[in-house]
Design an enzyme around this catalytic site. Structure first.
Site, PDB file in Angstrom:
ATOM      1  N   ASP A   9       0.819  -1.220   0.000  1.00  0.00           N
ATOM      2  CA  ASP A   9       0.000   0.000   0.000  1.00  0.00           C
ATOM      3  C   ASP A   9       0.852   1.269   0.000  1.00  0.00           C
ATOM      4  O   ASP A   9       1.957   1.285   0.535  1.00  0.00           O
ATOM      5  CB  ASP A   9      -0.891  -0.019   1.257  1.00  0.00           C
ATOM      6  N   GLY A  10       0.321   2.313  -0.606  1.00  0.00           N
ATOM      7  CA  GLY A  10       0.967   3.634  -0.549  1.00  0.00           C
ATOM      8  C   GLY A  10       1.557   4.092  -1.872  1.00  0.00           C
ATOM      9  O   GLY A  10       2.210   5.133  -1.929  1.00  0.00           O
ATOM     10  N   ASN A  11       1.303   3.352  -2.935  1.00  0.00           N
ATOM     11  CA  ASN A  11       1.852   3.740  -4.249  1.00  0.00           C
ATOM     12  C   ASN A  11       1.334   5.110  -4.690  1.00  0.00           C
ATOM     13  O   ASN A  11       2.095   5.935  -5.204  1.00  0.00           O
ATOM     14  CB  ASN A  11       1.448   2.724  -5.327  1.00  0.00           C
ATOM     15  N   ARG A  26      -0.454   8.710 -10.485  1.00  0.00           N
ATOM     16  CA  ARG A  26      -0.556   7.514  -9.639  1.00  0.00           C
ATOM     17  C   ARG A  26       0.108   6.306 -10.304  1.00  0.00           C
ATOM     18  O   ARG A  26       0.687   5.453  -9.639  1.00  0.00           O
ATOM     19  CB  ARG A  26      -2.038   7.198  -9.347  1.00  0.00           C
ATOM     20  N   HIS A  70       2.575   3.024  -9.039  1.00  0.00           N
ATOM     21  CA  HIS A  70       2.395   1.578  -9.235  1.00  0.00           C
ATOM     22  C   HIS A  70       3.626   0.973  -9.939  1.00  0.00           C
ATOM     23  O   HIS A  70       4.012  -0.160  -9.640  1.00  0.00           O
ATOM     24  CB  HIS A  70       1.120   1.295 -10.033  1.00  0.00           C
ATOM     25  N   LEU A  76      11.191 -20.163  -3.106  1.00  0.00           N
ATOM     26  CA  LEU A  76      10.045 -19.421  -2.564  1.00  0.00           C
ATOM     27  C   LEU A  76       8.737 -19.771  -3.284  1.00  0.00           C
ATOM     28  O   LEU A  76       8.715 -19.871  -4.510  1.00  0.00           O
ATOM     29  CB  LEU A  76      10.316 -17.914  -2.736  1.00  0.00           C
ATOM     30  N   ARG A 109      -5.369  -1.525   8.682  1.00  0.00           N
ATOM     31  CA  ARG A 109      -6.538  -2.336   8.304  1.00  0.00           C
ATOM     32  C   ARG A 109      -6.080  -3.593   7.592  1.00  0.00           C
ATOM     33  O   ARG A 109      -5.001  -3.630   7.013  1.00  0.00           O
ATOM     34  CB  ARG A 109      -7.421  -1.582   7.293  1.00  0.00           C
ATOM     35  N   GLU A 113       0.518 -12.537  13.202  1.00  0.00           N
ATOM     36  CA  GLU A 113       1.056 -11.326  13.817  1.00  0.00           C
ATOM     37  C   GLU A 113       1.034 -10.240  12.749  1.00  0.00           C
ATOM     38  O   GLU A 113       1.121 -10.535  11.548  1.00  0.00           O
ATOM     39  CB  GLU A 113       2.508 -11.562  14.258  1.00  0.00           C
TER      40      GLU A 113
HETATM   41  C1  FPP Z   1      -2.188   0.149  -3.173  1.00  0.00           C
HETATM   42  O1  FPP Z   1      -1.672   1.458  -3.180  1.00  0.00           O
HETATM   43  C2  FPP Z   1      -1.676  -0.562  -4.322  1.00  0.00           C
HETATM   44  C3  FPP Z   1      -2.423  -1.146  -5.291  1.00  0.00           C
HETATM   45  C4  FPP Z   1      -3.891  -1.153  -5.285  1.00  0.00           C
HETATM   46  C5  FPP Z   1      -1.779  -1.805  -6.439  1.00  0.00           C
HETATM   47  C6  FPP Z   1      -0.597  -2.610  -6.058  1.00  0.00           C
HETATM   48  C7  FPP Z   1       0.063  -2.993  -7.291  1.00  0.00           C
HETATM   49  C8  FPP Z   1       1.395  -3.059  -7.451  1.00  0.00           C
HETATM   50  C9  FPP Z   1       2.395  -2.841  -6.388  1.00  0.00           C
HETATM   51  C10 FPP Z   1       1.900  -3.477  -8.766  1.00  0.00           C
HETATM   52  C11 FPP Z   1       1.718  -4.948  -8.818  1.00  0.00           C
HETATM   53  C12 FPP Z   1       2.369  -5.478  -9.904  1.00  0.00           C
HETATM   54  C13 FPP Z   1       2.603  -6.767 -10.060  1.00  0.00           C
HETATM   55  C14 FPP Z   1       3.456  -7.128 -11.153  1.00  0.00           C
HETATM   56  C15 FPP Z   1       2.077  -7.841  -9.217  1.00  0.00           C
HETATM   57  P1  FPP Z   1      -2.651   2.654  -3.421  1.00  0.00           P
HETATM   58  O2  FPP Z   1      -2.747   2.916  -4.864  1.00  0.00           O
HETATM   59  O3  FPP Z   1      -3.959   2.366  -2.741  1.00  0.00           O
HETATM   60  O4  FPP Z   1      -1.880   3.812  -2.681  1.00  0.00           O
HETATM   61  P2  FPP Z   1      -2.542   5.018  -1.907  1.00  0.00           P
HETATM   62  O5  FPP Z   1      -3.285   4.426  -0.738  1.00  0.00           O
HETATM   63  O6  FPP Z   1      -1.360   5.815  -1.491  1.00  0.00           O
HETATM   64  O7  FPP Z   1      -3.434   5.733  -2.876  1.00  0.00           O
END
Ligand code: FPP
Length: 246
Positions: A31-33, A44, A48, A141, A200, A213
């Site tokens: 989370d947090g992208n 945004r 990602h 893994l 959450r 945990e």
């Molecule tokens: C949540 O951050 C992130 C997502 C919903 C997407 C996660 C996807 C990736 C990390 C890329 C995955 C790629 C592969 C190849 C598996 P958010 O967008 O909700 O961040 P925010 O809460 O800061 O808006």
């Protein structure tokens, strides 16, 4: 817990050399992208892209230290509500990863996808199948990527399958439910990591994490490194897991 592992130069703490037990199964909410990108005045989608790179780095690192299972939350059943271009961006990252996954094969990582894959585009489904088949004999893994995954959806589907099987209600046990989830045959996650300052579970592995945990941190996912992971594992080692006992 698994036997103690000797990990020398990777510890986050002052202890350069330390002995610690690895959880068998770590699950991460990436989370947090979006906030990472916003801080940099970037779209945004840039968050990602950075998050996908972090994901690959962390998966490789987990393989290197001998973790058995890593499950990452890449796309939830609720994420379809995001703007179309953001959804498409994440799906394209998934395509890139799947096409590039040959690299992972060399590293002996077994990749599996959990979630309702049915609504995904046909080319993605085909690539997923190819990747799962191509890595099925890998012994390193076990990497699970959750796509269109929702814990409630998963449990609902398990109940439907059990009812359709005609099983007698009195014969249904907790194990019956577990064996009808996407994670069938895998150990439950011992340790759930959520960066980005949110506290959450967001419908993630809600059945499987009954005794897990948790570790939370303010770091945004694209900034998450193996050092944060080591710090989290160190903290896991200081937890006293009682599973309801004393
Ligand atoms: C949540 O951050 C992130 C997502 C919903 C997407 C996660 C996807 C990736 C990390 C890329 C995955 C790629 C592969 C190849 C598996 P958010 O967008 O909700 O961040 P925010 O809460 O800061 O808006």
């Amino acid at each position: 817990m698994r036997p103690l592992l000797h990990i020398g130069d990777v510890m986050f703490s002052k202890k350069k050399t330390a002995e610690r037990a690895l959880p068998r199964h770590i699950a991460i909410i990436m989370d947090g992208n979006g906030r990472w990108a916003k801080k940099r005045k970037m779209p945004r989608s840039a968050g990602h892209i950075a998050g996908a790179k972090t994901f690959k780095d962390i998966a490789r690192y987990c393989n290197k230290i001998g973790l058995e299972y890593l499950t990452v939350y890449a796309f939830s059943t609720e994420n379809w509500k995001r703007p179309k271009e953001e959804v498409e961006g994440i799906m394209n990252l998934l395509r890139d990863y799947l096409r590039d996954a040959e690299n992972f094969k060399d590293e002996n990582i077994r990749v599996r996808f959990i979630g309702n894959l049915e609504p995904l585009a046909d080319d993605i489904k085909a690539l997923i199948e190819k990747n799962e088949k191509g890595s099925e004999n890998a012994t390193g893994l076990n990497l699970n990527i959750a796509i269109n995954y929702g814990g409630r959806d998963e449990i609902t589907n398990a109940v439907k399958t059990i009812v359709e099987s005609g099983m007698d209600a009195k014969d249904i046990t907790e194990d019956t439910i577990s064996q009808n989830l996407y994670t069938k045959g895998m150990p439950d996650p011992d340790f759930i990591i959520r960066p980005s300052g949110e506290y959450r579970l967001s419908n993630y592995l809600i059945w499987q994490s009954a005794y897990a945990e948790y570790w939370f941190s303010d770091v945004l996912w694209p900034d998450f490194t193996s050092r944060h992971l080591e710090k989290a594992i160190e903290e896991y080692n200081n937890r006293n897991r009682r599973f309801g006992g004393v």
